[in-house]
Enzyme design. Structure first.
Site, PDB file in Angstrom:
ATOM      1  N   GLU A 149       1.156  -1.434   0.157  1.00  0.00           N
ATOM      2  CA  GLU A 149      -0.082   0.101  -0.134  1.00  0.00           C
ATOM      3  C   GLU A 149       0.439   1.442   0.099  1.00  0.00           C
ATOM      4  OE1 GLU A 149      -2.961  -0.333  -0.294  1.00  0.00           O
ATOM      5  OE2 GLU A 149      -3.577  -2.743  -0.351  1.00  0.00           O
ATOM      6  N   ASP A 218       4.172  -4.714  -5.764  1.00  0.00           N
ATOM      7  CA  ASP A 218       4.361  -5.739  -5.800  1.00  0.00           C
ATOM      8  C   ASP A 218       6.473  -5.743  -5.512  1.00  0.00           C
ATOM      9  OD1 ASP A 218       2.186  -7.240  -5.297  1.00  0.00           O
ATOM     10  OD2 ASP A 218       1.914  -8.108  -6.876  1.00  0.00           O
TER      11      ASP A 218
END
Length: 502
Positions: A149, A218
């Protein structure tokens, strides 16, 4: 009071209409901030897709984040327990320090909901649902979600998504980002209000994170994990488990899987990247384990059920950490008003880990609830002296001062805490109580107005300011300040009503 914390637990669908409609403020009142005016007016705001290529200035994003967070507090059960808040912010900001956002302000918060979800908002506000925390199997997995996030924020994925969807103005974008989160969690009238605020029929999937966004989050998130000494393999591990859940849920996916789609390709990519780093077995911190135990204890409606649950775990040896299980048991005993039993468990834990904040505060709270106020305060004062920068210790001590009739000490401590954490709603609430006890009526109502304002309760904030202005003997400075604050809040309410009546 038992072991109750200061969490606001009012369900979103039972909050007053002005709470559920606050999303309109995001669209129309972006230039209004707590007790000071943002210098850019709504008419001067640029389009996100303007020809200049500019998106947000740092000042705009900061203001957008504060407005967004007020809306979140008004519509979601944000946890304000100081220990939980302290842990999630320390973990999150440890990761920020190893990201491209190092040096920027990020605020992490927990939402009391069994949903498996997390989201990044504007201005570095990142929310994590308690259901997700309990779903993680290690602290590295929780860190992986936060790192992911954080990257959505540092890489400006939300802003890019708005630009791809349409030439939205900053105002429309503000309403839209809140509409996404609100529509996914609240439903009913609140979701309708969010759609009204956005003033557009854009569907959520139009601005969901793209596969490229997810892979980038990621990739950089795994780098953050490695640099912060967490296990990089935790990210593919967690997402692989979410992928298996994806198949089980079918069309009724958790919100996290809707906004962060997990595919075999994505899992393979993240696993391949993680394998470039050496395997690192990082033990879970005691604070992560204690957070999970606290959340598990809170999940039981009746404290007796929690007592039975933790006693069974301890008897059968089905625990990851005995101290955490005993901590959960002690909290359950405390909530069940079994103070002597709770004290016995906590004293054992303190002997094993004398510097653990959770144990110290729980033991002091047990003494306070049992009526041993002097003992509770004495123990907290000793710890607060050793750890003067510990917010959980200091605000708990201020609360205990108030309950023990020492409002002057509470007032001085709380005034300092407001300067350290100016957006902490509970500090203003306690400060209002301290000022009232000391006979400072106008000041008390002013602080309560700030508490309600930060909670998104505009009508209540306005009422407190009006009451403060009716207190006799106000000097010119205080009167001018109160009138300025009242004008600001009234303007937000007027704008909200105007949009709601359309």
């Amino acid at each position: 009071m038992g072991a109750k914390d200061t969490t606001e637990l009012m369900p979103a669908n039972k909050r007053p209409m002005h709470h559920r409609c606050l999303i309109v403020v995001l669209g129309l009142c972006l230039s209004l901030t707590p007790l000071h005016v943002w210098s850019i007016s709504g008419d001067d705001l640029p389009d996100i897709g303007a020809a200049s290529g500019n998106m947000f200035t740092p000042a705009q994003e900061k203001q957008l984040g504060k407005t967004f967070m007020r809306y979140i507090r008004a519509t979601q059960p944000v946890i304000t327990d100081p220990l939980m808040d302290d842990y999630i912010n320390k973990l999150g900001n440890t990761l920020v320090d190893h990201s491209q956002g190092a040096g920027s302000k990020f605020t992490f918060f927990l939402v009391d909901s069994p949903q498996v979800n997390a989201y990044a908002g504007p201005g570095g506000y990142i929310g994590v649902y308690t259901g997700l925390v309990l779903t993680t199997e290690s602290e590295s997995e929780l860190a992986a979600v936060l790192a992911h996030e954080i990257t959505h924020v540092t890489q400006k994925h939300l802003q890019r998504a708005w630009y791809a969807a349409s030439n939205l103005s900053l105002v429309q974008g503000a309403a839209l980002v809140a509409a996404i989160i609100l529509g996914a969690t609240a439903g009913g009238d609140a979701a309708i209000a969010a759609t009204m605020g956005a003033q557009a029929a854009l569907k959520q999937q139009q601005i969901n994170f793209t596969r490229h966004n997810e892979k980038e989050a990621d990739r950089l998130g795994i780098n953050i994990l490695h640099d912060a000494d967490f296990d990089p393999h935790a990210m593919p591990s967690f997402f692989a488990r979410m992928g298996r859940a994806n198949k089980r849920y079918g069309t009724e996916l958790p919100e996290f899987l809707r906004t962060h789609p997990v595919t075999n390709s994505r899992i393979a990519d993240s696993l391949g990247r993680a394998e470039k780093f050496p395997y690192r077995q990082r033990p879970d911190s005691i604070r992560y384990l204690l957070l999970r135990a606290h959340l598990r204890e809170r999940s039981f409606d009746e404290p007796s059920q929690a007592v039975t649950y933790f006693r069974t775990l301890l008897k059968e040896g089905r625990y990851r950490d005995e101290s955490a299980a005993r901590y959960g048991l002690s909290l359950a005993l405390l909530r069940d008003d079994r103070y002597q039993d709770a004290a016995e468990e906590l004293n054992k834990l303190i002997q094993q880990r004398p510097g653990t904040l959770e144990f110290v505060i729980a033991a002091s709270r047990t003494d306070m609830e049992a009526g041993n106020k002097k003992k509770a305060i004495s123990h907290l004062e000793q710890s607060a002296h050793k750890f003067p920068l510990s917010y959980p210790l200091q605000i708990t001590l201020a609360e205990f001062y108030l309950r023990a009739g020492q409002a002057d000490k509470a007032y001085k401590k709380l005034k300092l805490l407001t300067s350290l954490q100016p957006e902490n709603t509970q500090t203003y609430k306690l400060l209002a109580q301290a000022a009232a006890t000391l006979g400072n009526k106008a000041e008390s109502h002013e602080y309560m107005a700030m508490h309600y304002y930060l909670m998104g309760a505009l009508e209540s904030s306005l009422m407190q300011l009006k009451i403060a202005l009716r207190v006799p003997g106000l000097n010119f400075y205080r009167t001018a300040r109160l009138e300025s604050q009242l004008k600001k809040v009234q303007s937000e309410i007027d704008e909200l009503k105007k949009e709601h009546d359309k």
